[in-house]
Design a protein around this motif. Structure first.
Motif, PDB file in Angstrom:
ATOM      1  N   ALA A  12       4.642  -8.742  -0.673  1.00  0.00           N
ATOM      2  CA  ALA A  12       4.806  -7.684   0.182  1.00  0.00           C
ATOM      3  C   ALA A  12       4.426  -6.968   0.935  1.00  0.00           C
ATOM      4  CB  ALA A  12       5.058  -6.561  -1.562  1.00  0.00           C
ATOM      5  N   ALA A  13       4.478  -5.598   1.416  1.00  0.00           N
ATOM      6  CA  ALA A  13       4.602  -5.317   2.296  1.00  0.00           C
ATOM      7  C   ALA A  13       3.442  -3.631   1.447  1.00  0.00           C
ATOM      8  CB  ALA A  13       4.729  -4.442   3.370  1.00  0.00           C
ATOM      9  N   GLY A  14       4.438  -3.453   0.518  1.00  0.00           N
ATOM     10  CA  GLY A  14       4.007  -1.930  -0.325  1.00  0.00           C
ATOM     11  C   GLY A  14       4.674  -1.868  -0.677  1.00  0.00           C
ATOM     12  N   TRP A  15       4.519  -1.117  -2.026  1.00  0.00           N
ATOM     13  CA  TRP A  15       6.021  -0.683  -2.829  1.00  0.00           C
ATOM     14  C   TRP A  15       6.722   0.805  -3.105  1.00  0.00           C
ATOM     15  CZ3 TRP A  15       0.964  -1.620  -4.042  1.00  0.00           C
ATOM     16  CH2 TRP A  15      -0.114  -0.427  -5.453  1.00  0.00           C
ATOM     17  N   TYR A  16       7.830   1.257  -3.890  1.00  0.00           N
ATOM     18  CA  TYR A  16       7.239   2.866  -3.723  1.00  0.00           C
ATOM     19  C   TYR A  16       7.355   2.868  -4.979  1.00  0.00           C
ATOM     20  CZ  TYR A  16      10.553   1.451   0.649  1.00  0.00           C
ATOM     21  OH  TYR A  16      10.546   0.972   1.990  1.00  0.00           O
TER      22      TYR A  16
END
Length: 292
Positions: free
Chosen positions: A136-140
């Motif tokens: 992943a690039a990142g999470w919310y």
């Protein structure tokens, strides 16, 4: 918890980044979605949500099954000893245990807590032998405001995008599982649903001002050990589950457009101007920002 994340890399990037031996993202797999996935699986998705198919990295031995396509991912069959392939697969987010009567249970199993994953019957077997990495690039995550309310008089929720401060890709620790649909023929790609869950742990200092949980993000040096299906010792697995390294992540508030899963694209990651923030707590300083 982790209920939404950004999977922005295409398979080619993941193959290079994670040293993939075999890419099976073009194989037909069973989907739980009633409509075609949008964006399509194996393409950048800036709003990855449960029940979607997502790229997942796992290690399995190739199988010598003359009666079935040799690349088919399945839970049984002969294994070639000593030779394991790091594979890139499309799996459905929301783990469905093999004993489940129906697939809806996966909606309650998008996350597994690191503290109890070795004990709970839904996850224990997978934690022992079916571990994976979720790139992943990142999470919310959504921060509940301590001072501001929404139009319904409830605490206002501000979405944040959380990512590595150095810009590198993340690798969430995950588990995967097989579920067999007995109503479908063995040679039908829909006979097996392969699903995954993301392991969560206590949030880092600072990030806990957004939410008290975060995905368990493993460093590159631990990838091989986490993926090794021969690692079945509970103490060794627990050591990886207990991994912590503060200071890796940065976060910024973003538009509420991310709230709707139909919205997508790189614009979801753009920082929200400070002047538009209402009752938002700065994760670094603890300051409450009110549009100044």
């Amino acid at each position: 918890m982790c209920g939404r994340y950004a999977a922005t890399a295409d398979p080619g990037d993941l193959i290079e980044e994670f040293e993939i031996d075999a890419d099976f993202t073009d194989e037909p797999t069973r989907s739980l979605l009633k409509s075609p996935q949008d964006p399509p699986p194996a393409t950048p998705d800036h709003n990855m949500a449960p029940t979607k198919q997502a790229p997942v990295i796992l290690t399995r031995a190739p199988k010598g099954e003359p009666a079935a396509p040799p690349s088919r991912l399945g839970p049984g069959g002969p294994r070639t000893s000593g030779h394991r392939l790091r594979q890139l697969r499309l799996l459905t987010w929301g783990l469905v245990p093999s004993w489940a009567r129906e697939t809806k249970v996966g909606l309650r199993m998008t996350n597994a807590r690191a503290e109890t994953v070795l004990e709970k019957s839904s996850f224990a077997r997978a934690a022992a032998v079916r571990r994976c990495l979720v790139p992943a690039a990142g999470w919310y995550e959504w921060q509940v405001s301590p001072v501001a309310e929404d139009s319904k008089g409830k605490p206002r929720k501000q979405p944040f995008f959380i990512h590595r401060g150095d810009g590198d890709l993340l690798a969430f620790a995950g588990l995967y599982e097989f579920w067999r649909d007995r109503a479908v023929a063995d040679d039908d790609p829909a006979a097996w649903l392969v699903s995954f869950t993301i392991i969560t742990t206590a949030a880092d200092p600072g990030m806990d001002r957004i939410h008290d949980r975060q995905p368990l993000v493993l460093e590159r040096g631990d990838h091989e050990r986490w993926l090794d299906p021969d690692l079945t010792d509970p103490a060794g697995i627990a050591d990886l589950l207990d991994f912590r390294q503060s200071g890796r992540f940065a976060a910024h508030p973003i538009s509420t457009a991310v709230n709707a899963t139909r919205n997508n694209g790189p614009g979801l990651l753009e920082p929200l101007p400070r002047g538009e923030l209402v009752g938002v707590v700065d994760p670094e300083t603890g300051e409450v920002i009110n549009g100044d």
